[in-house]
Scaffold this motif. Structure first.
Motif, short mmCIF file in Angstrom:
data_model
loop_
_atom_site.label_atom_id
_atom_site.label_comp_id
_atom_site.label_asym_id
_atom_site.label_seq_id
_atom_site.Cartn_x
_atom_site.Cartn_y
_atom_site.Cartn_z
N ARG A 142 -7.60 8.22 -1.42
CA ARG A 142 -7.70 7.73 -2.65
C ARG A 142 -8.70 8.57 -3.43
NH1 ARG A 142 -7.70 2.64 0.38
NH2 ARG A 142 -5.88 1.64 0.17
N LYS A 143 -9.84 9.20 -2.88
CA LYS A 143 -10.71 9.85 -3.65
C LYS A 143 -10.03 11.18 -4.07
CE LYS A 143 -15.19 12.26 -2.78
NZ LYS A 143 -16.22 12.58 -1.83
N GLU A 148 0.91 -1.12 -0.11
CA GLU A 148 -0.12 -0.12 0.05
C GLU A 148 1.07 1.32 0.04
OE1 GLU A 148 -2.11 2.63 -0.50
OE2 GLU A 148 -3.57 1.07 0.21
N LEU A 203 0.34 4.18 0.66
CA LEU A 203 -0.03 5.12 1.52
C LEU A 203 0.61 4.94 3.06
CD1 LEU A 203 -3.78 6.03 0.71
CD2 LEU A 203 -1.85 7.59 0.58
N TYR A 221 -7.59 6.38 4.50
CA TYR A 221 -7.41 6.01 3.20
C TYR A 221 -8.31 6.19 2.04
CZ TYR A 221 -2.85 3.58 4.71
OH TYR A 221 -1.64 3.41 5.11
N ASP A 226 -2.65 7.25 -11.33
CA ASP A 226 -2.10 6.16 -10.33
C ASP A 226 -1.51 7.08 -9.19
OD1 ASP A 226 0.27 4.14 -9.12
OD2 ASP A 226 -1.76 3.30 -9.92
N ILE A 227 -1.74 6.27 -8.07
CA ILE A 227 -1.52 6.95 -6.59
C ILE A 227 0.11 7.01 -6.52
CG2 ILE A 227 -1.34 4.71 -5.35
CD1 ILE A 227 -2.47 6.47 -2.96
N VAL A 260 -7.04 11.20 -5.08
CA VAL A 260 -6.06 10.77 -5.93
C VAL A 260 -6.92 10.49 -7.38
CG1 VAL A 260 -4.53 8.57 -6.91
CG2 VAL A 260 -4.41 10.04 -4.70
N GLN A 261 -8.05 9.85 -7.32
CA GLN A 261 -8.90 9.55 -8.53
C GLN A 261 -9.26 10.89 -9.04
OE1 GLN A 261 -12.12 7.40 -6.58
NE2 GLN A 261 -10.82 5.55 -6.22
#
Length: 781
Positions: free
Chosen positions: A581-582, A565, A567, A577, A590-591, A584-585
């Motif tokens: 991710r929201k 992961e 993060l 998390y 990609d993260i 990043v999206q």
């Protein structure tokens, strides 16, 4: 800490603490709830900002300390109320006074008349029927007390003097139990009392290090903590006698007048004259003694608080000093007769090789020592050489410098750094060191510690008891329990501010992570040894004994590099998390591409991602982590370049400009390692071209600074330094005395010797960096 307070008590505590830490009662109440629920200070400060309104770790530490004190006080308040109620003496006025009391001292003053006590002279006088005599004197001031006393003579009270003494004892006790009078006298003493020290005849030579206090006098209210501790130590060693009292000519009569005013006396009448005599008697035998004890306790507390604060700040600076990083390092623990102990560790701190070198007397195997150092540098790719700053440090440094000149072409010379070895010997002989290096000689373990503390000061210093690191003043004189608590908090905050690599950290380092402790830290290391590196933070839940609460507290402070992961390498908490991710999206990438690329997040507004669970402070922290994941708050590594040819105090001359490293910061100035055997002192008045109240405003332990030599006292091995820009010594910054707050009777800064000072002002030559302040400094431990 368990919370058992009633709602009114909770509100009172929250209001008091809110005032102390510049917060609102609602913030304090929220923080108390979290701490009572088992949350740690680092966790609350970092991951519960919405709940507390952003209280930082310093505010939370103060809150926690004050909470304990105030809860103890509330428990005492209830005990006192119950005791007086059981005696059938609790009135509405008394209950209100108890409720209004804002300190334990005030509570105890109120409780004094009702406190069970041993048989006193006043009790005996009452039993002998002398209380009516006292009331008769008070009621009829025109009558001669001696004449009134004749009516109270008995077999138990045979003379007029005995009768009047008994009445005096009753009144003295009543006065001493008058809470309002006690409060007034205590405030008077706090404002007017002087602290005086005088040498015990015959102790001049044995107590020479306390010579500044052989005839010393200054205001109790303004004496700096380090001087108070010096006097307290001198008194403890019976070098000086100490007194805390108002001026006998001006202050004492005012104190007696305050007592007499309570008795409502007027001039001339026999009864009034007798009552004023009682007031003088009460001051001499009761109040002056009890208030001396009170003020002595307050002075000790104040001085301890200051010393602990200085130690804590210095420790914080030392723990968060710049790490040299993962580079192969040779650690040298200097010695003369027993040799120089050497240890090479690789970039991860793993021990590769040890040796003992004998370049000095008696063996004088200089060539052998040089050859061994060159060999270790070449074979292990040594990039750094850490040299302990103890005995023979400078000789060892010079030997290393000469040796590095002999390296063959193509071999890069390592950077040599003088490192504080405080506590290294403690670590060497510890159980931890024995477990880590069971087959290694104790003396060689110190060299390993010196090497590792250059690579990562924090990771290595957490293995040592904070008190043994030696960056405090009078550290052995202060309350050791409170000192330990304060220093443990500093270590915990420092470790969690930096974060810990879960797959490389030692058990002592893991033990300082929020929510963990020695047992869980050992369990994590054991699990890691048995199953290999942790692939993710979630894998921590497989460790025996580590439950959801511990995971919640510790997870955000643990880092996993190159794990499953991405993060997990940041300080984003697993609970957040999904929102990370929201974010990043929203970038459509990609993260792993986003993390560490601040430009990728441009155009996004933190406010857009606020939810009912995560407020703006948390969202902003997530943005910051995505931009710089796992960022280290410590400064970049830098070393002081010592001047060639300056190896001993004898090489120093006033006016020399040198570079050095700050080793310790005290209330009176900063100590700087300039490459000779003794640290020099930059007195607080010499730290800057302006008034400096607190040396920490200007420097901290570990700073590399440029200084100028102002004075050299070779016989006493004392060095005065200045950081001021003036090329020559001159007047101190406007409004600042070179001896910075060393007042005599004339006031806190001083304009002259002052009446009754007992001696001429101490002479400070040059910029005043030596003198009394320097003697204070050198005796600080």
């Amino acid at each position: 800490m368990a919370q058992t307070d009633s709602a009114p008590v909770q509100a009172r505590i929250a209001q008091t603490i809110a005032s102390d830490i510049a917060a609102s009662p609602a913030q304090v109440t929220a923080a108390i709830g979290l701490l009572d629920g088992g949350a740690t200070v680092p966790f609350v400060a970092r991951y519960r900002k919405e709940a507390t309104g952003g209280l930082d770790d310093t505010q939370l530490r103060t809150l926690s300390d004050r909470l304990g004190y105030l809860r103890e006080m509330e428990a005492r308040r209830e005990t006192i109320l119950n005791s007086i109620r059981e005696q059938g003496k609790l009135t509405d006025d008394l209950a209100r006074a108890i409720a209004r009391a804002e300190s334990k001292a005030t509570l105890e003053d109120i409780y004094l008349p009702f406190k069970p006590k041993r048989r006193t002279k006043a009790m005996i006088a009452r039993e002998n029927g002398l209380e009516p005599l006292l009331r008769a004197i008070q009621d009829d001031r025109s009558a001669a007390p001696e004449a009134l006393a004749e009516g109270y003579l008995t077999e138990a009270v045979p003379t007029v003097k005995d009768a009047l003494n008994g009445a005096r004892d009753i009144l003295t006790e009543e006065l001493s139990e008058n809470a309002d009078l006690l409060g007034k006298l205590r405030e008077f003493m706090r404002a007017e009392a002087m602290i005086a020290a005088r040498v015990v005849p015959g102790k001049e030579e044995a107590g020479a290090k306390f010579s500044d206090y052989f005839d010393h006098r200054e205001k109790w209210a303004s004496i700096p903590g380090h001087r108070a501790l010096a006097i307290l130590r001198a008194a403890k060693e019976e070098v000086v006698t100490m007194e805390i009292a108002p001026d006998p000519e001006t202050g004492e009569p005012r104190a007696i007048a305050t007592i007499a005013a309570t008795l409502d006396t007027e001039a001339g009448r026999p009864g009034d004259l007798w009552l004023r005599d009682v007031a003088r008697w009460a001051w001499r035998v009761k109040f002056s003694v009890s208030l001396y004890v009170d003020l002595l306790g307050e002075l000790r507390q104040r001085a301890h608080d200051e010393a602990i604060k200085v130690f804590a700040r210095n420790l914080h600076d030392l723990l968060l000093a710049a790490p040299a990083g993962p580079r192969a390092t040779l650690g040298l623990d200097p010695g003369i007769r027993t040799g120089v102990k050497a240890a090479v560790v690789d970039a991860t701190g793993k021990l590769l090789e040890t040796a003992t070198l004998y370049p000095f007397q008696p063996k004088m195997d200089l060539r052998g020592a040089e050859a061994k150092i060159i060999d270790m540098v070449k074979r292990h790719g040594v990039e750094l050489i850490a040299i302990g700053n103890g005995t023979a440090s400078r000789e060892t440094e010079r030997m290393v410098a000469d040796t590095l000149k002999l390296l063959p072409p193509g071999v890069r010379a390592p950077t040599k750094v003088v490192v504080s070895e405080a506590g290294a010997s403690v670590y060497s002989a510890s159980e931890l060191a024995a477990r880590e290096f069971p087959d290694l000689d104790v003396s060689l373990r110190g060299a390993v510690s010196i090497a590792r503390r250059l690579q990562d000061p924090l990771a290595e210093l957490v293995k040592i008891e904070p008190q043994s690191i030696g960056v405090g003043q009078y550290q052995h004189d202060v309350d050791q329990r409170r000192l330990s608590q304060a220093l443990d908090a500093v270590v915990e905050d420092a470790v969690n501010a930096v974060g810990v690599d879960l797959n490389m950290a030692s058990a002592p380092l893991l033990a300082q992570v929020a929510g963990l402790g020695p047992a869980l830290a050992q369990a994590i290391v054991a699990h890691r040894d048995a199953h290999g590196a942790f692939p993710s933070r979630r894998a921590l839940m497989e460790v025996a004994g580590l439950g959801p609460k511990a995971f919640e507290q510790c997870a955000g402070f643990l880092r996993i590099r190159e794990g499953e992961e991405p993060l997990d390498a940041s300080s984003v908490h697993p609970e957040a998390y999904a929102v990370a991710r929201k974010i990043v999206q929203s970038c459509g990438r990609d993260i792993r591409e986003i993390m560490g690329q601040p430009a990728a997040l441009k155009g996004l507004r933190a406010e857009e991602f606020v939810t009912g669970e995560f407020g703006l402070p948390t969202i902003r922290d997530i943005f910051a982590e995505l931009e710089k994941p796992g960022r280290d708050p410590r400064p970049s590594f830098k070393t002081a370049q010592f001047t060639d040819g300056v190896e001993d105090i004898k090489d120093l001359k006033p006016g020399m400009s040198l570079e050095g490293t700050v080793t310790n910061v005290a209330a009176f100035g900063a100590f700087v390692d300039i490459g000779v055997h003794q640290d020099g002192l930059v007195h607080v008045s010499q730290l800057a071209d302006r008034f400096v109240k607190d040396p920490h405003e200007v420097v901290k332990a570990g700073d590399v600074v440029r200084v100028r030599v102002t004075e050299v006292d070779i016989p006493r091995k004392r060095i005065g330094l200045s950081m001021r820009k003036q090329s020559e010594g001159g007047a101190s910054p406007q409004g600042q005395n070179p001896r910075q707050g060393k007042p005599g009777p004339q006031g806190p800064r001083g304009k002259g010797p002052g009446k009754g000072s007992g001696k001429a002002p101490a002479k400070d030559s040059g910029n005043g960096a030596l003198g009394a302040a320097l003697r204070d400094a050198m005796n600080r431990r």
